[in-house]
Design a protein around this motif. Structure first.
Motif, PDB file in Angstrom:
ATOM      1  N   VAL A   8      59.503   1.794   5.272  1.00 16.85           N
ATOM      2  CA  VAL A   8      60.239   1.862   4.011  1.00 16.85           C
ATOM      3  C   VAL A   8      59.350   2.548   2.973  1.00 16.85           C
ATOM      4  N   PHE A   9      60.001   3.150   2.012  1.00 18.29           N
ATOM      5  CA  PHE A   9      59.332   3.902   0.940  1.00 18.29           C
ATOM      6  C   PHE A   9      59.732   3.236  -0.359  1.00 18.29           C
ATOM      7  N   ALA A  10      58.780   2.588  -1.012  1.00 15.64           N
ATOM      8  CA  ALA A  10      59.150   1.708  -2.121  1.00 15.64           C
ATOM      9  C   ALA A  10      58.141   1.796  -3.259  1.00 15.64           C
ATOM     10  N   HIS A  11      58.620   1.492  -4.450  1.00 14.51           N
ATOM     11  CA  HIS A  11      57.709   1.398  -5.595  1.00 14.51           C
ATOM     12  C   HIS A  11      58.164   0.256  -6.496  1.00 14.51           C
ATOM     13  N   HIS A  12      57.201  -0.258  -7.260  1.00  9.47           N
ATOM     14  CA  HIS A  12      57.482  -1.337  -8.206  1.00  9.47           C
ATOM     15  C   HIS A  12      57.332  -0.769  -9.607  1.00  9.47           C
ATOM     16  N   PRO A  13      58.377  -0.835 -10.440  1.00  8.51           N
ATOM     17  CA  PRO A  13      58.309  -0.240 -11.782  1.00  8.51           C
ATOM     18  C   PRO A  13      57.189  -0.800 -12.647  1.00  8.51           C
ATOM     19  N   GLY A  14      56.747  -2.008 -12.330  1.00 11.27           N
ATOM     20  CA  GLY A  14      55.745  -2.628 -13.190  1.00 11.27           C
ATOM     21  C   GLY A  14      54.334  -2.593 -12.661  1.00 11.27           C
ATOM     22  N   HIS A  15      54.121  -1.925 -11.514  1.00  7.60           N
ATOM     23  CA  HIS A  15      52.788  -1.947 -10.904  1.00  7.60           C
ATOM     24  C   HIS A  15      52.432  -0.585 -10.320  1.00  7.60           C
ATOM     25  N   ASP A  16      51.194  -0.201 -10.501  1.00  2.00           N
ATOM     26  CA  ASP A  16      50.677   1.051  -9.950  1.00  2.00           C
ATOM     27  C   ASP A  16      50.546   0.930  -8.435  1.00  2.00           C
ATOM     28  N   ALA A  17      51.003   1.946  -7.727  1.00  2.00           N
ATOM     29  CA  ALA A  17      51.004   1.890  -6.268  1.00  2.00           C
ATOM     30  C   ALA A  17      49.594   1.822  -5.701  1.00  2.00           C
ATOM     31  N   ALA A  18      48.682   2.598  -6.263  1.00  2.00           N
ATOM     32  CA  ALA A  18      47.304   2.573  -5.783  1.00  2.00           C
ATOM     33  C   ALA A  18      46.693   1.189  -5.963  1.00  2.00           C
ATOM     34  N   LEU A  66      48.367  -1.648  -6.045  1.00  2.00           N
ATOM     35  CA  LEU A  66      48.982  -2.548  -5.065  1.00  2.00           C
ATOM     36  C   LEU A  66      48.338  -2.374  -3.693  1.00  2.00           C
ATOM     37  N   ALA A  67      48.130  -1.121  -3.303  1.00  2.00           N
ATOM     38  CA  ALA A  67      47.529  -0.857  -1.995  1.00  2.00           C
ATOM     39  C   ALA A  67      46.124  -1.455  -1.919  1.00  2.00           C
ATOM     40  N   ALA A  68      45.365  -1.338  -3.003  1.00  2.00           N
ATOM     41  CA  ALA A  68      44.013  -1.888  -3.027  1.00  2.00           C
ATOM     42  C   ALA A  68      44.024  -3.411  -2.970  1.00  2.00           C
ATOM     43  N   ALA A  69      44.963  -4.013  -3.694  1.00  2.00           N
ATOM     44  CA  ALA A  69      45.058  -5.466  -3.692  1.00  2.00           C
ATOM     45  C   ALA A  69      45.473  -5.995  -2.322  1.00  2.00           C
ATOM     46  N   LEU A  70      46.355  -5.264  -1.640  1.00  2.00           N
ATOM     47  CA  LEU A  70      46.749  -5.653  -0.285  1.00  2.00           C
ATOM     48  C   LEU A  70      45.564  -5.540   0.675  1.00  2.00           C
ATOM     49  N   ARG A  71      44.786  -4.479   0.516  1.00  2.00           N
ATOM     50  CA  ARG A  71      43.623  -4.297   1.394  1.00  2.00           C
ATOM     51  C   ARG A  71      42.655  -5.475   1.265  1.00  2.00           C
ATOM     52  N   GLU A  72      42.499  -5.988   0.055  1.00  2.00           N
ATOM     53  CA  GLU A  72      41.618  -7.149  -0.138  1.00  2.00           C
ATOM     54  C   GLU A  72      42.116  -8.354   0.651  1.00  2.00           C
ATOM     55  N   ARG A  73      43.410  -8.333   1.001  1.00  2.00           N
ATOM     56  CA  ARG A  73      43.999  -9.410   1.794  1.00  2.00           C
ATOM     57  C   ARG A  73      44.161  -9.001   3.266  1.00  2.00           C
ATOM     58  N   SER A  74      43.465  -7.920   3.665  1.00  2.00           N
ATOM     59  CA  SER A  74      43.485  -7.406   5.050  1.00  2.00           C
ATOM     60  C   SER A  74      44.858  -6.906   5.473  1.00  2.00           C
ATOM     61  N   ASP A  82      54.602 -12.160   1.176  1.00  2.00           N
ATOM     62  CA  ASP A  82      53.893 -13.234   0.475  1.00  2.00           C
ATOM     63  C   ASP A  82      52.760 -12.680  -0.374  1.00  2.00           C
ATOM     64  N   ALA A  83      52.026 -11.698   0.181  1.00  2.00           N
ATOM     65  CA  ALA A  83      50.919 -11.107  -0.568  1.00  2.00           C
ATOM     66  C   ALA A  83      51.431 -10.344  -1.778  1.00  2.00           C
ATOM     67  N   LEU A  84      52.501  -9.597  -1.609  1.00  2.00           N
ATOM     68  CA  LEU A  84      53.049  -8.834  -2.733  1.00  2.00           C
ATOM     69  C   LEU A  84      53.624  -9.764  -3.807  1.00  2.00           C
ATOM     70  N   ALA A  85      54.203 -10.853  -3.370  1.00  2.00           N
ATOM     71  CA  ALA A  85      54.717 -11.830  -4.352  1.00  2.00           C
ATOM     72  C   ALA A  85      53.575 -12.374  -5.200  1.00  2.00           C
ATOM     73  N   ALA A  86      52.459 -12.685  -4.565  1.00  2.00           N
ATOM     74  CA  ALA A  86      51.313 -13.204  -5.307  1.00  2.00           C
ATOM     75  C   ALA A  86      50.717 -12.143  -6.229  1.00  2.00           C
ATOM     76  N   ILE A  87      50.652 -10.910  -5.763  1.00  2.00           N
ATOM     77  CA  ILE A  87      50.047  -9.824  -6.548  1.00  2.00           C
ATOM     78  C   ILE A  87      50.905  -9.477  -7.763  1.00  2.00           C
ATOM     79  N   THR A  88      52.207  -9.358  -7.541  1.00  2.00           N
ATOM     80  CA  THR A  88      53.092  -8.887  -8.612  1.00  2.00           C
ATOM     81  C   THR A  88      53.409  -9.958  -9.640  1.00  2.00           C
ATOM     82  N   THR A  89      53.138 -11.216  -9.316  1.00  2.00           N
ATOM     83  CA  THR A  89      53.428 -12.286 -10.285  1.00  2.00           C
ATOM     84  C   THR A  89      52.161 -12.853 -10.906  1.00  2.00           C
ATOM     85  N   ALA A  90      51.018 -12.289 -10.509  1.00  2.00           N
ATOM     86  CA  ALA A  90      49.737 -12.817 -11.026  1.00  2.00           C
ATOM     87  C   ALA A  90      49.602 -12.518 -12.519  1.00  2.00           C
TER      88      ALA A  90
END
Length: 362
Positions: A303-313, A315-323, A354-362
């Motif tokens: 899927v190809f997706a973006h969040h209007p309230g968060h920078d994609a780079a 988000l990708a970095a925050a996900l990487r921190e969670r492996s 779950d990881a994106l939910a935690a990142i985007t609501t932090a």
């Protein structure tokens, strides 16, 4: 750089493959591999080939024509073996198509947001590229490729579904292009077609200027074995064979040939895995939408997706921190706000959400 490089090497900007990190407990959603293993028949076929004469066959070159695999692919699509070309992954098949079919005086047309190997091959083979912008919804407009709009073309290539956007063209639009460009080779790159798009393979009998390229890496879960193929008129296939036999006469090894035959003959396994991916994709789209993401319609295994309230780079970095790794394209700028996310298993998709939910609501 080196003074010993040829001028061509100095000019090249190589393709950057998806990352293959060696990390423990990794949720790998960045290179669109299948989340499921290949048909069990594949391992059995490879083991049988290895067992024959205690591995004695491996001292011999493989069949340079890979006839068994060509015949199996031809049976699957209801074609003749003379309409089938096989190569070491679809990337090699595409490379031969660029040299053998798309290298002309007129420019080669392809989408501005598409598979990033296309401009690399164009540079390698000295082909003039002409990028055709996608529409505002990231869709391919066939009208933009017609002679009265685009002018002369030495060839046309595009993925269907497109990558990295995931959007697919209906078969009727591809047919319209082929009818409007009878003297121009049209290559339809169908790496992801089995997850929801219509294959142009059914049009091969009607149009001698159509080449359909597919891979075993995605829907048949053989990315590690490297098997790709093309379907087209025998004259197009002959051009590819001439290039292959001027470059590497033995592109597929013995294990790839027997493994590929086993994979394409296990249709039930193939269909079940595709259906599971599609179900997971639909659930992932629903979950991402619920988190506020805007998701492009996808007929692929990503899927190809973006969040209007968060920078994609970010988000990708925050996900990487969670492996968890996904794909972020910084260029072209038009898609820098998007993430391309491979559809994984239900468990992997759950961890991602779950990881994106935690990142985007932090």
């Amino acid at each position: 750089m080196s003074r010993l490089w040829s001028p061509l090497v100095h000019r090249l900007t190589p393709y950057v493959p998806g990352e293959q990190p060696k990390l423990p407990n990794l949720v790998k959603l960045n290179t669109n591999e299948s989340p499921y293993g290949p048909s069990p028949r594949v391992a059995a076929a490879i083991q049988a080939e290895l067992a024959a004469g205690d591995g004695e066959r491996l001292r011999l070159y493989p069949d340079p024509n890979a006839d068994l695999l060509k015949q199996a692919i031809a049976r699957h699509f209801g074609m003749q073996a003379t309409q089938v070309f096989v190569g070491n992954g679809s990337d090699e098949v595409l490379a031969h198509a660029f040299m053998g079919l798309l290298q002309h005086d007129a420019p080669l047309l392809f989408p501005d947001i598409s598979y990033s190997f296309y401009p690399v091959y164009a540079g390698l083979y000295g082909i003039e590229p002409r990028v055709v912008p996608l529409d505002d919804g990231f869709g391919i407009r066939i009208d933009d490729y017609l002679p009265d709009v685009a002018g002369d073309a030495g060839g046309i290539i595009f993925p269907n579904p497109n990558a990295p956007t995931g959007r697919a063209l209906p078969l009727a639009e591809i047919r319209r292009l082929l009818q409007a460009r009878p003297d121009c080779v049209v290559v339809v790159d169908e790496a992801y077609v089995d997850f929801g798009a219509e294959s142009a393979a059914s049009l091969v009998a009607e149009h001698d200027n159509l080449l359909v390229v597919q891979t075993f890496s995605k829907s048949r879960a053989l990315a590690g074995l490297r098997v790709g193929f093309a379907l087209g008129h025998p004259a197009l296939v002959e051009a590819l064979e001439r290039v292959k036999n001027s470059f590497n006469s033995y592109p597929l090894d013995r294990l790839a040939i027997v493994g590929g035959v086993a994979a394409i003959e296990d249709d039930a396994w193939f269909r079940d895995c595709c259906a599971r991916v599609v179900r997971s994709r639909e659930a992932l789209v629903s979950a991402l939408t619920g988190l506020g993401f805007e998701v492009q319609p996808s007929a692929a295994n990503f899927v190809f997706a973006h969040h209007p309230g968060h920078d994609a780079a970010g988000l990708a970095a925050a996900l990487r921190e969670r492996s968890i790794i996904v794909r972020h394209f910084r260029q072209p700028e038009r898609i820098a706000r998007f993430l391309r996310i491979t559809v994984g298993t239900e468990t992997q998709c759950g961890l991602l959400v779950d990881a994106l939910a935690a990142i985007t609501t932090a």
